[in-house]
Design an enzyme around this catalytic site. Structure first.
Site, PDB file in Angstrom:
ATOM      1  N   LYS A  62       8.678 -17.194 -10.634  1.00 14.83           N
ATOM      2  CA  LYS A  62       7.921 -16.106 -11.257  1.00 14.83           C
ATOM      3  C   LYS A  62       6.729 -16.682 -12.035  1.00 14.83           C
ATOM      4  CE  LYS A  62       8.466 -12.336 -14.485  1.00 14.83           C
ATOM      5  NZ  LYS A  62       9.202 -11.883 -15.642  1.00 14.83           N
ATOM      6  N   ASN A  73       0.849  -1.204   0.000  1.00 15.78           N
ATOM      7  CA  ASN A  73       0.000   0.000   0.000  1.00 15.78           C
ATOM      8  C   ASN A  73       0.879   1.247   0.000  1.00 15.78           C
ATOM      9  OD1 ASN A  73       0.617   0.689   2.871  1.00 15.78           O
ATOM     10  ND2 ASN A  73      -0.296  -1.329   3.138  1.00 15.78           N
TER      11      ASN A  73
END
Ligand code: CTP
Length: 405
Positions: free
Chosen positions: A288, A209
């Protein structure tokens, strides 16, 4: 009594300069190391020799008048200061400070110092109340500059009104407080969480955030200065932690919960300024994730609520403070959170207001307890907000009889 403290006295050009001489004398009598910087205009009212004699130091006026080749004076003086006092401060100097101008020795030193700054304005009443001067003072206040307000009375210009430099005795009282801040948290152990937690999706991607960590770091620094033993449990931030506090680095919400729980029994005050990710990926991929289909669904699971855990487990003498960054219906959410999470206080900030919330150096907050609003603060620097909050916390702990370690 003030031995070992270095005070820079900035004197700017107004008739009240003569009172600055008395202030300089009082500072020297207290044993402080006084360094005087005058503006050119100030030297028209009082000769530098007056301040040199009273402070027993060379007075700086010209930035380039370097007496010692081994140092750069404005940096050397700025670094040496425990406090910088500007008295009297003219409207012009306030404008320069507010806008970051550095065109003389004093304004340059004021930009270079990291010491606290105290300003005692003095000017004509109409100048003082001019919106430009008031706006400049508000800007400085928001940056953490402290003021000693001018007095009301007969002004040298003939007017009667507000604008007279505060008396040296009054300025000395504030200097004393600033040099020797009271330590209402001495003996208390404070744990502050700060920053934004990071929840890994795969080795190169994560959920987080906008938290900058500035509010939590300011609280940790202020708590240290108020005498507390401070632990800063820090998730992701881009700023340096204050010195003199224990820093525990964490990544995810679960890491933060463990760090808090480990220190739970020997902490008196918990301040949960961190922005905690409410959800985390159900699984973190070891490799990934490769681009394949047109859509990708990420399953998220709820994180533990650390504040809730603290609220439910705290014992007598422990105090828990939460934060809530809201975009709408702030009061309703704040009251709901403080009650639901059983925290003692909750600091609400509306992140839609410019200057409040994530990433800014200022904040505009309201503090609630389960009974409702406790304190609404004006827009202030985050450090000043931290001090106000901690004063409230210290008062509450004392009233509840929380034992000192
Ligand atoms: N908090 C926490 N643990 C969580 C979520 C929040 O400790 N998992 C704390 C925060 O550090 C903050 C307070 O709870 O002090 C309020 O955070 P906020 O995200 O506003 O609360 P939520 O309960 O998650 O409510 P919302 O639905 O608004 O996200």
């Amino acid at each position: 009594m003030w031995k070992g403290k270095t005070v820079i006295l900035g004197v700017t050009g107004g008739i009240a300069c003569y009172k600055a001489a008395a202030l300089c004398s009082k500072l020297a009598q207290k044993g402080a190391e006084v360094r005087v910087i005058m503006t050119e205009s100030a030297t028209k009212f009082v000769a530098p020799l007056t301040f040199q004699t009273l402070s027993r130091h060379h007075v700086m006026v010209d930035t380039f008048d370097e007496k010692d080749a081994s140092v750069v004076s404005h940096i050397d003086w700025a670094d040496s200061a425990d406090l910088v006092v500007v008295a009297p401060a003219t409207a012009n100097m306030l404008a320069k400070m507010a806008h970051g101008l550095a065109d003389d020795m004093l304004s340059t030193t004021l930009l270079a110092t990291t010491a606290p700054i105290l300003v005692a304005p003095a000017m004509n009443v109409h100048m003082y109340t001019h919106p430009a001067v008031q706006a400049n003072m508000q800007t400085l206040l928001e940056r953490g500059v402290r003021f000693v307000e001018p007095g009301v009375g007969q002004l040298a210009c003939g007017y009667v009104g507000k604008g007279r430099l505060a008396e040296p005795e009054e300025i000395m009282l504030v200097i004393d407080q600033m040099l020797h801040p009271s330590q209402p948290l001495r003996g208390r152990r404070v744990l502050v969480t700060a920053g934004g937690t990071v929840e890994r999706i795969d080795p190169v991607r994560y959920i987080t955030n906008d938290s900058s960590g500035k509010m939590g770091y300011a609280i940790a620094e202020a708590a240290r200065d108020m005498g507390a033993e401070v632990t800063l449990v820090s998730a992701k931030t881009a700023i340096d932690p204050p010195t003199g506090v224990e820093v525990v680095r964490v990544v995810s919400t679960k890491d933060m919960l463990h760090a808090v729980q480990e220190r739970f029994s020997h902490t008196d005050i918990f301040i949960k300024a961190a922005a905690v990710a409410d959800y985390r990926p159900a699984e973190t991929a070891d490799r990934k994730i490769k681009k394949k289909a047109e859509t990708l669904t990420l399953e998220l699971v709820k994180n533990p609520d650390i504040l809730q855990w603290l609220g439910e487990n705290k014992r007598a003498g422990q105090l828990v403070v939460g934060f809530a960054a809201e975009t709408n219906d702030g009061e309703q959410h704040a009251l709901d959170k403080v009650r639901r999470k059983k925290s003692d206080l909750l600091v609400l900030n509306d992140v839609t207001i410019p200057g409040a919330g994530f990433g800014t150096d200022t904040n505009l907050v309201r503090i609630y307890d389960a009974n409702g609003l406790v304190q609404a603060l004006p827009m202030m620097g985050k450090r000043a907000v931290a001090e106000k909050l901690l004063e409230l916390v210290a008062g509450r702990l004392q009233a509840s009889g929380g034992s000192e370690a």
